[in-house]
Write a protein that holds these residues in place. Sequence first.
Motif, mmCIF file in Angstrom:
data_model
loop_
_atom_site.group_PDB
_atom_site.id
_atom_site.type_symbol
_atom_site.label_atom_id
_atom_site.label_comp_id
_atom_site.label_asym_id
_atom_site.label_seq_id
_atom_site.Cartn_x
_atom_site.Cartn_y
_atom_site.Cartn_z
ATOM 1 N N GLY A 105 6.800 15.540 11.110
ATOM 2 C CA GLY A 105 7.454 15.370 9.821
ATOM 3 C C GLY A 105 7.571 13.696 9.924
ATOM 4 O O GLY A 105 7.948 12.978 10.715
ATOM 5 N N ASP A 272 15.633 16.474 3.105
ATOM 6 C CA ASP A 272 15.505 17.053 4.521
ATOM 7 C C ASP A 272 15.285 15.987 5.630
ATOM 8 O O ASP A 272 14.244 15.309 5.695
ATOM 9 C CB ASP A 272 13.996 17.929 4.605
ATOM 10 N N SER A 275 12.513 15.404 8.095
ATOM 11 C CA SER A 275 11.450 15.005 7.732
ATOM 12 C C SER A 275 11.060 13.303 8.157
ATOM 13 O O SER A 275 10.119 12.664 8.025
ATOM 14 C CB SER A 275 10.966 15.056 6.306
#
Length: 413
Positions: A105, A272, A275
């Motif tokens: 990520g 998110d 990430s």
Amino acid sequence: MSREVGYEPRSVKRLLAEMKDIAELMIDLSYSAVLLDSREVAAEVLELESEMDILQLKTRMSLLMAARSPDDAEALAPVVGIVGATEKVSDATGDIAKVVLEEIGLPEAIRGALPDAVETIVRAQVAPDARFAGGALGDLNLESETGVRAIALRRAGEWVLNPDRETTLEADDVVLFRGPEEALAGVYQSVTGEVYTPPEPPDPTISDLERATDSVVLMKNMSELAVDLGYGAVLFDSTNLADEVVDLEAEVDALQSRFEAWTLRAASRVDDPVSLRGLVHLARSTEVISDAAVEISEGVLRGLGSHPVIAEAVGESDEVIVRLTVGHDSDLDGATLGGRMVKTETGMRVIAVRRAGRTDVTDESVTTETVTHAHDEWVVSPGPETELRAGNVLLAKGPRTAAERLGALAGEQ
């Protein structure tokens, strides 16, 4: 499958030189893998990490065979430290590559921040019917005509670092090229027969995330410089350079602390937060590289000096570190690095300048703090506006042949 490793008589000097060259190449490749989001380049980093594991085992075996007395142990202790530090650099760059390979990520903003920090690197596999297949690098004149240089080549599992003009590109060779992106596209097509399409870097959109990615870029630059200066410290047995390494490592630590705060704040503003996990991995690995740089210069810092085999290994590696003095009325006397186009004309990157007896100079082009020790002033990571004068001492890094060109500009015979 793991390869078995047994003792074989090998020159410690040669083994250390190979480890240094591979570690420096891995730093370049790992950050480029992140920049390009390239699984192919990241996979090459792990191939090199495996090679480094074998080299460090062989080096330790050779060192154990060489130590026969307490005096031997004291003399070889800095060498053992460098082996361990180089292995840490290898492991850290492997972790950076895994950010791409394991899709840990990484925010898209990082790819908008890294192009200024990392030269573009592409991985190209030679196609049998490609234009450059069967050609020798010297005949192709890549570096002089395009600015692109082949930095490594893998053939049937064997690595050739910094291939020379006699090296021929054979079908199925994997070649790593570095240079300007617009020139790389043409070279890539001539080698592979395929069109190279670089990724479009996105624009950062979150202020805290911008600051975090900028911090990682600065940490990367300072850590890479610290490794260069660490090898320079042991090559020239210089406590001043070793002190610079310690100062750079402390600055990276401070950046790491600020980075953590910015990343945590940014996490509350992204859809998110997971990430951002790769960004944390990237920063942590970069800090490990700066810590390893201090370990490289540990023997000099502790007053143990530099074992001759270390200086010989650094001097014989594919990318050398040289120290030159600017001569009176030479091409560099009174010139600036940018105005004289030192890097473009010679292929050498000046990593530090020592000015004797000057304590009142301020240079806005210096990206890290100018530090004065006693009667000497060291300008680390000098910029294009840095002015050179007769008597200045330059530390520069680059290919061995390029060192001769820089020496000519400096007026050294």
